[in-house]
Design a protein around this motif. Structure first.
Motif, PDB file in Angstrom:
ATOM      1  N   TRP A 312       0.835  -1.194   0.000  1.00 13.37           N
ATOM      2  CA  TRP A 312       0.000   0.000   0.000  1.00 13.37           C
ATOM      3  C   TRP A 312       0.873   1.249   0.000  1.00 13.37           C
ATOM      4  O   TRP A 312       1.963   1.256   0.588  1.00 13.37           O
ATOM      5  CB  TRP A 312      -0.884   0.040   1.250  1.00 13.37           C
ATOM      6  N   CYS A 365      -9.556   1.667  -1.795  1.00 14.99           N
ATOM      7  CA  CYS A 365      -8.624   2.343  -0.893  1.00 14.99           C
ATOM      8  C   CYS A 365      -9.224   2.394   0.508  1.00 14.99           C
ATOM      9  O   CYS A 365     -10.435   2.317   0.692  1.00 14.99           O
ATOM     10  CB  CYS A 365      -8.282   3.741  -1.400  1.00 14.99           C
ATOM     11  N   ALA A 383      -4.964   4.964   2.323  1.00 17.07           N
ATOM     12  CA  ALA A 383      -4.065   3.907   1.858  1.00 17.07           C
ATOM     13  C   ALA A 383      -4.563   3.364   0.525  1.00 17.07           C
ATOM     14  O   ALA A 383      -5.728   2.981   0.395  1.00 17.07           O
ATOM     15  CB  ALA A 383      -3.983   2.787   2.890  1.00 17.07           C
ATOM     16  N   PRO A 385      -3.926   0.524  -2.508  1.00 14.35           N
ATOM     17  CA  PRO A 385      -3.203  -0.700  -2.875  1.00 14.35           C
ATOM     18  C   PRO A 385      -2.488  -0.525  -4.211  1.00 14.35           C
ATOM     19  O   PRO A 385      -3.100  -0.152  -5.214  1.00 14.35           O
ATOM     20  CB  PRO A 385      -4.307  -1.756  -2.954  1.00 14.35           C
TER      21      PRO A 385
END
Length: 396
Positions: A312, A365, A383, A385
């Motif tokens: 991430w 996310c 975050a 990916p």
């Protein structure tokens, strides 16, 4: 014995307008909107849904349909459904309705969706000061994956879920909503009230009292929980006889916060559900936080199905706005900063900022409030990916 095929209780035809559907739809919450079908607890049943705009967004490259979209009409919900037990006794006020999502997905033959940014003067969004103009991305589905010609180089698995699952409010709860939201009230025209004939005295009474479906409330409603997928359970308070369950606003995928407002991958779809009535469950399990016993909140049990990512990129935001002004523990400002930081960074790699904004609204996310006690700054993180990108690592 093999399990029975789910009973179809609400069919839809995506080629027809919302008011032309065989089973009437509705776009408001009110206790007097009549149920369209009875469902017995324990039976497996299927509900189909048109997309939240009623098919007014087209599969093309123009964002004019988004720019001029009439938001006073939405959302279009399937239901209400009257829930009864095996003896035909309906759910009662004070019960809890436990709903299990057994299966869900796009409607066969309609495997596409869209994500959009609304015009500032027509809906806006979380970052409307930075993105004031309408934009749209079309997504096509390949099994569990989605890709968009408007955002090339991206492909990710969707975590399909309903944006809206809710029970009807009682008149007392509806009055609480209307009183507290009165100062923020929007245009309440263009109501679709199921099979109630427009123009009648009954229609005018309900239309004047009914609540919009835009926000989530005590009845559940538009919670937009992106992990509420296959295998999940929803525990909703019951405020009226029969519970009057409604659902809609299907999403193929959504980022936490759905930040562009029309921010998930919006689509038509279906749910296959089972219900259980927990008698007296509100008093037993849902503790009121507010001045009346009606001030409760649903409980959600997330299922075991979700995409798995191992790497991430995480962006931080604090509660200092773009002008440099300090805000005291304001998580909304902090999350806005985290989103802007992510957009600024990813736009270095060939994407426009509008493309990244659309992507953060609908990709899987993860948004977090990382700090809410260390004054003066709230801290939020976003975050992303890295596996959603087809290109090389965006951290290089």
């Amino acid at each position: 014995m093999a399990p029975l095929t789910p009973r179809l209780v609400v069919p839809v035809d995506v080629k027809k307008q919302p008011w032309e559907q065989k089973i009437p739809l509705h776009n408001r919450w009110h206790p007097d909107i009549p149920p369209v079908a009875d469902v017995t607890e324990g039976e497996l049943f299927r509900v189909e849904m048109i997309d939240w705009t009623g098919g007014r967004v087209r599969d093309d490259n123009s964002a004019d349909d988004i720019k001029f979209l009439d938001l006073t009409i939405t959302h279009y919900l399937s239901g209400p459904l009257r829930i009864v037990d095996s003896e035909g006794i309906p759910a009662s006020p004070g019960d809890v309705l436990a709903i299990e999502i057994c299966n869900l997905g796009p409607l066969p033959g309609d495997e596409w969706g869209y994500t959009a940014i609304f015009e500032r003067e027509n809906g806006g969004g979380f970052l409307t000061d930075h993105f004031p103009s309408a934009r749209k991305a079309i997504w096509y589905f390949e099994g569990i994956y989605a890709y968009s010609p408007q955002i090339p180089g991206v492909r990710f698995p969707g975590l399909t879920h309903p944006g809206i699952v809710g029970t009807a409010p009682s008149l007392e709860l509806l009055n609480i909503w209307n009183e507290r939201e009165e100062r923020l009230a929007e245009n309440k025209s263009k109501k679709l009230l199921n099979c109630i004939q427009e123009g009648t005295a009954e229609w005018h009474k309900i239309a004047n009292e009914a609540a919009r479906t835009i926000p989530g409330r005590e009845n559940g409603g538009n919670c937009d929980i992106k992990n509420l997928s296959k295998g999940s359970k929803v525990y909703l308070p019951v405020f009226v006889e029969g519970a009057n369950l409604s659902t809609g606003d299907m999403h193929f995928s959504q980022g936490d916060g759905e930040i562009s407002f029309c921010g998930a991958i919006e689509m038509s779809g279906f749910l296959e559900l089972k219900c259980e009535i927990i008698r007296g469950g509100m008093k037993e399990y849902l503790t009121p936080v507010g001045p009346t016993p009606l001030h409760v909140s649903p409980i959600f049990e997330i299922g075991p199905v979700e995409p798995r990512f191992s790497e991430w990129l995480v962006f931080e935001g604090i509660s200092v706005d773009e002008s440099g002004k300090q805000h005291f523990l304001d998580a909304s400002v902090a999350y806005k900063r985290a989103a802007l930081n992510a957009i600024e960074y990813l736009s270095r790699f060939g994407y426009s900022k509008e493309q990244v904004y659309l992507l953060l609204s609908c990709c899987p996310c993860e948004g977090r409030i990382s700090g809410i006690v260390d004054s003066p700054n709230a801290v939020a993180t976003l975050a992303i990916p890295t596996a959603i990108f087809d290109q090389c690592s965006y951290a290089d």
